[in-house]
Design an enzyme around this catalytic site. Sequence first.
Site, short mmCIF file in Angstrom:
data_model
loop_
_atom_site.label_atom_id
_atom_site.label_comp_id
_atom_site.label_asym_id
_atom_site.label_seq_id
_atom_site.Cartn_x
_atom_site.Cartn_y
_atom_site.Cartn_z
N ARG A 182 -8.53 -36.58 30.07
CA ARG A 182 -9.16 -36.90 28.80
C ARG A 182 -8.56 -38.25 28.46
O ARG A 182 -7.34 -38.38 28.33
CB ARG A 182 -8.77 -35.84 27.74
N HIS A 185 -6.48 -41.68 23.84
CA HIS A 185 -7.26 -41.80 22.61
C HIS A 185 -6.44 -41.40 21.39
O HIS A 185 -5.32 -40.91 21.51
CB HIS A 185 -8.52 -40.92 22.70
N HIS A 187 -7.27 -40.11 16.93
CA HIS A 187 -8.33 -39.81 15.95
C HIS A 187 -7.77 -39.61 14.56
O HIS A 187 -6.55 -39.54 14.37
CB HIS A 187 -9.19 -38.62 16.37
N HIS A 355 -7.20 -7.66 5.34
CA HIS A 355 -6.26 -8.62 4.75
C HIS A 355 -7.03 -9.82 4.24
O HIS A 355 -8.23 -9.95 4.47
CB HIS A 355 -5.23 -9.06 5.79
N HIS A 357 -6.13 -14.30 3.23
CA HIS A 357 -5.13 -15.36 3.14
C HIS A 357 -5.23 -16.00 1.77
O HIS A 357 -6.30 -16.05 1.18
CB HIS A 357 -5.35 -16.36 4.27
N GLU A 362 -9.66 -19.28 7.22
CA GLU A 362 -9.22 -18.87 8.57
C GLU A 362 -10.26 -19.27 9.60
O GLU A 362 -11.43 -18.93 9.47
CB GLU A 362 -9.01 -17.35 8.61
N HIS A 401 -11.10 -9.52 4.99
CA HIS A 401 -11.71 -9.24 6.30
C HIS A 401 -10.75 -8.41 7.16
O HIS A 401 -9.57 -8.34 6.87
CB HIS A 401 -12.06 -10.55 7.02
#
Length: 477
Positions: A182, A185, A187, A355, A357, A362, A401
Site C-alpha cells: 500500500r 501515504h 490522510h 448493553h 455505550h 459502535e 443492542h
Amino acid sequence: MKLSHSSASLFLFVAPAWALPAPQSGASGVVDPPGPSGASGSLRGPESLLGNNPSIPIPTEPSTVIPPDQFELAPGQTEDEQLGLYINLTEVKNPQPIRGGSTGPTDPGPRTEAYDRLNSDLFIPPGTDEGDVSNAKWPFGLSHNRHGLAGAGWARQQNIDQLPIATAMAGVNMRLSPNAYRELHWHKAGEWALMLNGSVRIAAINEEGQSFVDDVTAGDVWFFPAGVPHSIQAFENGCEFLLVFDDGAFSEDETFLVSELFERNPESVVAKNFRTSLWIFPGTPAPANIEEQNVTGPAGTLPKQESYSYHLSQQEPYRVPGGTLKVIDPATFPIAKTFSAALITVEPGAMREIHWHTTSDEWTYFLQGSARLTVYQAPASSRTFDFTAGDVGYVPVPNAHYLENTGSEPLVFLEVLQASTYSDISVNQWLGLTPKQITKDHLNVDDQFLDTLPKTKPFIVPGNPNMTTTNFTGNPL
Ligand SMILES: *[C@@H]1O[C@H](CO)[C@@H](O)[C@H](O)[C@H]1NC(C)=O
Ligand SMILES: *[C@@H]1O[C@H](CO)[C@@H](O)[C@H](O)[C@H]1NC(C)=O
Ligand SMILES: *[C@@H]1O[C@H](CO)[C@@H](O)[C@H](O)[C@H]1NC(C)=O
Ligand SMILES: *[C@@H]1O[C@H](CO)[C@@H](O)[C@H](O)[C@H]1NC(C)=O
Ligand SMILES: *[C@@H]1O[C@H](CO)[C@@H](O)[C@H](O)[C@H]1NC(C)=O
C-alpha cells in the site's frame, strides 16, 4: 409516519398490474422514431389506457396466494411472534414471511431468495420490532472493489455513502498480494487496523522525525494518527486487514499519496518526476531481518509509549461463560487516543448481553460465524438485523443492542468505539444493582428472576445453541 395495521394491509393487497398484457386500442398521438428492421408494435400505448375508465376489463388471473404445499416453514416460524425466535431459512424451500402461525402473507415475488435467507429478521421480523430504525448493516460484499496494479491487491470501503447512519467511523477491507505495497501515504483521519490474515511490515515517522518499523500478524492492531505518513508491505504470503477511520465520511480514494505529491508539484520544484499514482502495487520482498529496514535519524526511534502497533494476537483472552473478550483501548495502546475496541468470541447459542455505550457509536465488523442484533432506539423503535462474516454493523450511541450467535460455529466480531476507554452499560448489572422493590414495581417480575440478576457485568451470556427451542437458557450440549 407510522402505518396503522389496517392501512398497511390495505396497501399490501393492492395488486400490481404492470405485468399484465394491456388491451390496445389505437396509437396515441406521439409519433415513434423509425425503428430497426424487424421491429413491430409501437413504443408507447394508446391514450385509452388511462385509468378511471370502467370499460377497461380486468383480466381474470390466478390467485397470487402461494398454497402451503408449495413452500416449507423453517423451525420456529409457527411460534408466537413475540418470542421472536431466530428463523434459519438456509435450507427451506421457497421461504415465506410467516411468523406466529402456519399461514400468513406469502411472497409471490419478484424477489431474490438469497437476500431473504441471509436476512430472515428483516424478511420475517420478530413481533417486537417496531417503528423506524436506520439501516445498521453493510456487507463489504456489496462494496465496489477497487483493484491495485498488476494483481497486487484490492480494497473496498464502507462510509456514509453506503451506511448513512455511520457518521463517526468508516471502514476499509484491504488485501495485499505477496510482497505488495500500500503506497506510502497519509490522510486526514486516524487509521486503526486489525490484521485479519497473513502478516505485514509497517513503517512510519512522526513530526519529530522519530521512526517506527514493526512486523504485525493476524490478530494484531496498528494505529497511525491523522497526518502521520506510513507504508504497509505484505510479506511473501500476502495479507488481508481491516482499517477503521475516525470519520464516517472518510474515503480511501482521498488519501495523500507520495507519488501524487511529486506529480502535483512543479517539476522544477520536484527534481524527479514519478509516473502515475501507484496506490497498491507489486513490490520486491521485504528483507526478513527487520533491522535491515530500521532507518533511524538523529531523533531516534519512536518512544515505546507512542508505538504505532500492539500485538493483540498475543494478548490472553478474558474468559467468561459463553465466550471470550480482548479489550484494547488507550489504557494499553495510548497512541490510539480515541479508539477503544473489543475482539469478542461468542459460543453457539450464547449472546453478547444487552448493553449500550454511553459516549460513542459502535462500529462492528464480523470476522466469523453469524449473528443477529436488535437496535432499540427511543422512542418506541426497534429493528433486528442479521450478520455474517465480512459484514459491517453500526449502532448509534446510546441505543441498546445485543449480539446473539445464530449459527453453529463460534461467532467472532470486533466492536470499535470512538472513546478513551472501552466501556458499556450492562442491563443485567444495572437491574442487579437496582433496589429489588424498584425493579419489581417496574417490570412486574418475580423474586426468582430478581435473584438471577448479577451484580457484576457478564459481558456474554451462555444459551441454548438450538435456536428453535423455547428452553433458551438450557444447554443440551
Ligand atoms: C487465511 O487465509 C487462508 C488461505 O485462504 C485460509 O485458509 C485461512 O482460513 C485464513 N485465516 C483466517 C483467520 O481467516
Ligand atoms: C531500530 O533501531 C533502534 C536503534 O538502534 C532500536 O532501538 C530499535 O529497537 C530498532 N527497532 C527494530 C524494530 O528493530
Ligand atoms: C442454519 O442452518 C444451517 C444448516 O441448515 C447451518 O449450517 C447454519 O449454521 C444455521 N445458521 C445460520 C445462521 O445459517
Ligand atoms: C431444537 O428444539 C426443538 C424444539 O424443542 C426440537 O424440535 C428440535 O429437535 C431441536 N433440535 C435439535 C438439533 O436438537
Ligand atoms: C432447560 O434445559 C436445562 C439444561 O438442559 C434443563 O436442566 C432444564 O430442566 C430445561 N428446562 C425446561 C423447562 O425444560
